[in-house]
Design an enzyme around this catalytic site. Structure first.
Site, mmCIF file in Angstrom:
data_model
loop_
_atom_site.group_PDB
_atom_site.id
_atom_site.type_symbol
_atom_site.label_atom_id
_atom_site.label_comp_id
_atom_site.label_asym_id
_atom_site.label_seq_id
_atom_site.Cartn_x
_atom_site.Cartn_y
_atom_site.Cartn_z
ATOM 1 N N GLY A 15 0.812 -1.209 0.000
ATOM 2 C CA GLY A 15 0.000 0.000 0.000
ATOM 3 C C GLY A 15 0.846 1.259 0.000
ATOM 4 N N MET A 16 0.174 2.400 0.038
ATOM 5 C CA MET A 16 0.843 3.695 -0.056
ATOM 6 C C MET A 16 1.809 3.911 1.112
ATOM 7 S SD MET A 16 -1.067 7.286 -0.936
ATOM 8 C CE MET A 16 -2.088 7.273 0.545
ATOM 9 N N ALA A 63 -5.349 -2.681 5.940
ATOM 10 C CA ALA A 63 -6.643 -2.211 6.450
ATOM 11 C C ALA A 63 -7.673 -2.192 5.340
ATOM 12 C CB ALA A 63 -6.512 -0.805 7.046
ATOM 13 N N THR A 65 -9.926 0.256 3.801
ATOM 14 C CA THR A 65 -9.953 1.722 3.797
ATOM 15 C C THR A 65 -11.071 2.295 2.929
ATOM 16 O OG1 THR A 65 -8.304 1.750 2.022
ATOM 17 C CG2 THR A 65 -7.490 1.929 4.286
ATOM 18 N N TYR A 128 -16.663 2.212 9.199
ATOM 19 C CA TYR A 128 -15.200 2.202 9.131
ATOM 20 C C TYR A 128 -14.600 2.588 10.479
ATOM 21 C CZ TYR A 128 -10.509 3.937 7.998
ATOM 22 O OH TYR A 128 -9.160 4.186 7.985
ATOM 23 N N TRP A 153 -5.904 11.900 6.644
ATOM 24 C CA TRP A 153 -5.712 12.671 5.413
ATOM 25 C C TRP A 153 -4.390 12.297 4.730
ATOM 26 C CZ3 TRP A 153 -7.887 18.272 5.125
ATOM 27 C CH2 TRP A 153 -9.180 18.311 5.674
#
Length: 290
Positions: A15-16, A63, A65, A128, A153
């Site tokens: 992921g990011m 996760a 998301t 969530y 964010w």
């Protein structure tokens, strides 16, 4: 134990955030087992126990998301956001490893008018948020040596994110309407990865920490800076309200997280969001036109 001697396992490594964390750790000479969703099923206890046996630090970046989808698929989100952290934390405890779990501002109700303290009561308003709050509880219950790091964010170079979306729309349109009544802290994944490393390096006491940039802005304010970075006139960004963009999951109106716990253990918080965006933008958006 030095970074080079520490054995890390990163779940959700594709992921990011996971990509930035693995890159940072390897750049520092750490021994890293990087496991994406195709390498490790974090909901499979047998797989988790096998992978975590011989590591010193487990970082959970995996996760669910998809905030809106969770409203109708809460049971599925719960498995990934609560059951999986529980399994990873239990495996970490049995291996004598430290557990680092990434959580979210959505565990709060978003009605505050000053930054949320790490100890503020949890009051999630979305599916969530409820599943992420359950994940925090599970990690604390299963592994005493834990670091719960809440963030918000997030944006980064290695995945879809708000700045990339706004940059694409700015290239297609003469005007953008962006909500001005949601306030938070734009946070670069590279900065969060660095904070995770610094917390572990410092031997920070077990507990909950907030991993967001300093300062605060609205999505509208952030978009103006994104547009300015692109060499466009920020006046093209118009203010609108959350009500103009109804979504299945309620969005927190105020997502600003305080950093008192970091200060208390002598770990520097991430810098101001605008200054960090200036550094991040070329990596996230690519080079801007001359």
């Amino acid at each position: 134990m030095s970074v080079e001697e520490t054995r890390w396992l990163v779940a959700g490594a594709g992921g990011m955030l996971g990509t930035d964390l693995v890159g940072l750790l390897r750049g520092r000479g750490a021994r890293v087992t990087a496991l994406g969703r195709h390498d490790l099923d974090v909901t499979d206890e047998t797989q988790v126990m096998q992978q975590v046996r011989e590591v010193d630090v487990v970082v959970n970046c995996a996760a669910w998301t998809a905030v809106d989808d969770a409203e109708t698929r809460e049971a599925e989100a719960f498995v990934l956001n609560a059951v999986a952290p529980q399994l990873l934390a239990r495996a970490a405890r049995l291996a004598g490893a430290r557990m680092v779990h990434v959580s979210t501002d959505y565990v709060f109700d978003g009605s505050a008018t000053r930054p949320y303290a790490e100890s503020a009561p949890l009051a999630p308003r979305s599916a969530y948020g409820r599943t992420k709050a359950a994940g925090e509880w599970a990690v604390r219950a299963e592994c005493p040596d834990h670091l719960v790091v809440r963030t918000a964010w997030l944006y980064g170079a290695h995945g879809a994110c708000f700045p990339k979306t706004m940059a694409r729309l700015a290239a297609e349109r003469d005007e953008l309407s962006v909500v001005a009544d949601q306030v938070g802290q734009p946070t670069w994944t590279a900065d969060l990865a660095d904070l995770v490393l610094r917390l572990v390096d410092a031997g920070a006491p077990a507990g909950t920490y907030h991993g967001t940039s300093s300062g605060e802005t609205s999505w509208h304010g952030f978009t103006r800076e994104i547009v300015r970075t692109l060499g466009r006139d920020p006046e093209m960004v118009r203010e609108t309200t959350t009500d103009a963009f109804p979504r299945p999951a309620p969005r927190p109106a105020y997502s600003v997280l305080g950093h008192e716990a970091l200060a208390a253990v002598g770990v520097e918080p991430i810098g101001h969001w605008a200054e960090r965006w200036t550094v991040a933008a070329p990596q996230v958006l690519g080079p801007t036109p001359a």
